[in-house]
Enzyme design. Structure first.
Site, PDB file in Angstrom:
ATOM      1  N   TYR A   1       0.822  -1.211   0.000  1.00  0.00           N
ATOM      2  CA  TYR A   1       0.000   0.000   0.000  1.00  0.00           C
ATOM      3  C   TYR A   1       0.857   1.262   0.000  1.00  0.00           C
ATOM      4  O   TYR A   1       0.443   2.292  -0.499  1.00  0.00           O
ATOM      5  CB  TYR A   1      -0.906   0.031   1.234  1.00  0.00           C
ATOM      6  CG  TYR A   1      -2.218  -0.685   1.071  1.00  0.00           C
ATOM      7  CD1 TYR A   1      -2.249  -2.073   0.936  1.00  0.00           C
ATOM      8  CD2 TYR A   1      -3.415   0.009   1.062  1.00  0.00           C
ATOM      9  CE1 TYR A   1      -3.456  -2.737   0.804  1.00  0.00           C
ATOM     10  CE2 TYR A   1      -4.625  -0.646   0.935  1.00  0.00           C
ATOM     11  CZ  TYR A   1      -4.640  -2.019   0.810  1.00  0.00           C
ATOM     12  OH  TYR A   1      -5.839  -2.665   0.680  1.00  0.00           O
TER      13      TYR A   1
ATOM     14  N   LYS B   1       2.820 -15.322   3.326  1.00  0.00           N
ATOM     15  CA  LYS B   1       3.139 -16.137   2.141  1.00  0.00           C
ATOM     16  C   LYS B   1       4.636 -16.419   2.179  1.00  0.00           C
ATOM     17  O   LYS B   1       5.387 -16.119   1.254  1.00  0.00           O
ATOM     18  CB  LYS B   1       2.708 -15.364   0.878  1.00  0.00           C
ATOM     19  CG  LYS B   1       2.759 -16.150  -0.408  1.00  0.00           C
ATOM     20  CD  LYS B   1       1.700 -17.239  -0.541  1.00  0.00           C
ATOM     21  CE  LYS B   1       1.961 -18.083  -1.766  1.00  0.00           C
ATOM     22  NZ  LYS B   1       1.108 -19.278  -1.847  1.00  0.00           N
TER      23      LYS B   1
ATOM     24  N   ASP C   1      -3.054 -18.316   1.235  1.00  0.00           N
ATOM     25  CA  ASP C   1      -3.992 -19.027   0.347  1.00  0.00           C
ATOM     26  C   ASP C   1      -4.750 -20.100   1.121  1.00  0.00           C
ATOM     27  O   ASP C   1      -5.963 -20.249   1.003  1.00  0.00           O
ATOM     28  CB  ASP C   1      -3.255 -19.618  -0.876  1.00  0.00           C
ATOM     29  CG  ASP C   1      -1.976 -20.360  -0.527  1.00  0.00           C
ATOM     30  OD1 ASP C   1      -1.524 -20.290   0.632  1.00  0.00           O
ATOM     31  OD2 ASP C   1      -1.420 -21.024  -1.423  1.00  0.00           O
TER      32      ASP C   1
ATOM     33  N   ASP D   1      -6.650  -6.941   4.131  1.00  0.00           N
ATOM     34  CA  ASP D   1      -7.727  -6.322   3.344  1.00  0.00           C
ATOM     35  C   ASP D   1      -8.576  -7.409   2.687  1.00  0.00           C
ATOM     36  O   ASP D   1      -9.805  -7.411   2.788  1.00  0.00           O
ATOM     37  CB  ASP D   1      -7.108  -5.411   2.276  1.00  0.00           C
ATOM     38  CG  ASP D   1      -8.162  -4.776   1.382  1.00  0.00           C
ATOM     39  OD1 ASP D   1      -9.167  -4.292   1.920  1.00  0.00           O
ATOM     40  OD2 ASP D   1      -7.981  -4.785   0.150  1.00  0.00           O
TER      41      ASP D   1
ATOM     42  N   ASP E   1     -12.627  -8.970   3.911  1.00  0.00           N
ATOM     43  CA  ASP E   1     -13.825  -8.993   3.054  1.00  0.00           C
ATOM     44  C   ASP E   1     -14.372 -10.419   2.964  1.00  0.00           C
ATOM     45  O   ASP E   1     -15.577 -10.639   3.048  1.00  0.00           O
ATOM     46  CB  ASP E   1     -13.502  -8.514   1.625  1.00  0.00           C
ATOM     47  CG  ASP E   1     -13.779  -7.029   1.429  1.00  0.00           C
ATOM     48  OD1 ASP E   1     -13.592  -6.264   2.400  1.00  0.00           O
ATOM     49  OD2 ASP E   1     -14.188  -6.637   0.324  1.00  0.00           O
TER      50      ASP E   1
HETATM   51  C1  IPM Z   1     -10.626  -1.233   3.362  1.00  0.00           C
HETATM   52  C2  IPM Z   1     -10.766  -0.696   1.964  1.00  0.00           C
HETATM   53  C3  IPM Z   1      -9.599   0.238   1.659  1.00  0.00           C
HETATM   54  C4  IPM Z   1      -8.313  -0.554   1.772  1.00  0.00           C
HETATM   55  C5  IPM Z   1      -9.675   0.955   0.282  1.00  0.00           C
HETATM   56  C6  IPM Z   1     -10.976   1.693   0.102  1.00  0.00           C
HETATM   57  C7  IPM Z   1      -8.508   1.853   0.050  1.00  0.00           C
HETATM   58  O1  IPM Z   1     -10.859  -1.739   1.051  1.00  0.00           O
HETATM   59  O2  IPM Z   1     -10.593  -0.427   4.305  1.00  0.00           O
HETATM   60  O3  IPM Z   1     -10.589  -2.454   3.514  1.00  0.00           O
HETATM   61  O4  IPM Z   1      -7.902  -1.212   0.810  1.00  0.00           O
HETATM   62  O5  IPM Z   1      -7.714  -0.538   2.855  1.00  0.00           O
HETATM   63 MG    MG Z   2     -11.029  -3.629   1.932  1.00  0.00          MG
END
Ligand code: IPM
Ligand code: MG
Length: 363
Positions: free
Chosen positions: A141, A196, A228, A252, A256
């Site tokens: 990042y 990884k 993975d 990240d 999700d």
């Molecule tokens: C999160 C989001 C952010 C990230 C984006 C919007 C930059 O996906 O907070 O998980 O990747 O950190």
């Molecule tokens: Mg995210």
């Protein structure tokens, strides 16, 4: 003494979800007399429209001078063509970096009431209770060098090459590892370091340092898992995890994925912590969902639960924090649902309706 909360609505559904969380906090304030003050500032696309940059000095000042920051979400497809440094996402990364928010806590806890909204079988999802500790100010990042450049091929053609640097130094790994182990001490005393290391040097260092830090936490068990495999294990047997310690990009992606166990991306809150010298920030893990914006359909619970984390981590008020979680639980128990978690037979609610119901339950 009053507590100043810097409120950053952001873009898309950010406006609606933060409004919901603020009304929950206002109700909490009336119950606990916290004397909360809300100071609003623009961030992301909205800030770009108003000031020409996605994160203005004024917004940064508002955040730095506050006791805690509440953020909605940033981003909209209409900004996709902007230069990278003007994009809304840059503001989010910028504020995380400027406030030194290196530790992102993403609790993944399944409400029994929502087991049927999970795409996983109930017996697999049931009792999932994971704390993802995601490093937030390093990795690909922020790593340098980065960019898109032109390079010459052997046969003399000019082609573009894009690159980012996945980089961590041992200080960065050490401080996030401490957060993970401390968090585990208050939970089931297990940390799984996800990386990884079979391919990446940076991951091998991550493992090595996590191992060193673990020696200071004899009561916590440390295990390692490749990312993975972790992605697979999360849906095969999520109950095996207590604390997941991982870097920025893996955290990240895994968070999700993990959110679906809870029924919806709209359910997961987060807290981003610093070393204590700067205010902490609270935001849902989901994005700005421009397609849902302004329709009064988005699920505000992730942001409301982020406000609950604020009461706990920034204001040390566990009772007030639990009060919010209980209110959310009760509303879900009574069958009220926004569209994302709706199943046949439930009571379908708008954003404002479910917010009112939650506010009413706080006492
Ligand atoms: C999160 C989001 C952010 C990230 C984006 C919007 C930059 O996906 O907070 O998980 O990747 O950190
Ligand atoms: Mg995210």
């Amino acid at each position: 003494m009053s507590k100043n909360i810097c409120v950053l609505l952001g873009d898309g559904v950010g406006v609606e979800i933060v409004k919901s969380a603020v009304s929950v906090l206002e109700k909490i304030d009336s119950v606990y007399n916290l004397n909360l003050k809300f100071n609003y500032a623009p961030i992301g696309g909205r800030c770009y429209e108003e000031t020409g940059v996605p994160l203005s000095e004024k917004t940064l000042k508002c955040a730095l001078e506050s006791d805690a920051v509440l953020l909605g979400a940033v981003g909209d497809w209409k900004y996709d063509k902007l230069a990278p440094e003007l994009r809304p996402e840059k503001a989010l990364l910028g504020i995380r970096k400027k406030l030194n928010l290196f530790a992102n806590l993403r609790p993944v806890k399944v409400f029994d009431e929502l087991l049927f909204s999970s795409p996983l079988k109930s017996e697999i999802a049931k009792n999932t209770d994971i704390m993802i500790v995601r490093e937030l100010t390093g990795d690909v990042y922020f790593g340098e060098p980065r960019g898109i450049e032109i390079k010459k091929t052997l046969d003399n053609r000019e082609i573009k090459v894009g690159f980012n640097n996945m980089i961590y130094d041992e200080d960065e790994i050490r401080r996030i590892a401490h957060v993970a182990f401390k968090s585990a001490q208050k939970r089931k005393k297990r940390v799984c370091c996800v990386d990884k290391a079979n391919v990446l040097d940076v991951s091998r260092l991550f493992r090595e340092v996590a191992g060193e830090v673990s020696k200071e936490y004899k009561d916590v068990e440390l295990s390692y898992m490749y990312v993975d495999n972790c992605a697979m294990q999360l849906v095969l047997n999520p109950r095996q995890f207590d604390v997941i310690l991982t870097g920025n990009i893996f955290g990240d992606i895994l968070s999700d994925e993990a959110s679906t166990i809870c029924g919806s991306l709209g359910m997961l809150p987060s807290a981003s912590l610093s070393d204590g010298n700067t205010p902490f920030m609270y935001e849902p893990i989901h994005g700005s969902a421009p397609d849902l914006a302004g329709k009064n359909v988005v699920n505000p619970i992730a942001t409301i639960l982020s406000a609950a984390m604020m009461l706990n981590y920034s204001f040390d008020n566990i009772l007030a924090s639990q009060n919010i979680t209980r209110a959310v639980k009760e509303v879900l128990k009574e069958g009220y649902r926004t569209k994302d978690i709706y199943q046949k037979g439930d009571e379908l609610c708008t954003t404002t309706k479910i917010t009112e119901l939650i506010v009413d339950k706080i006492r």
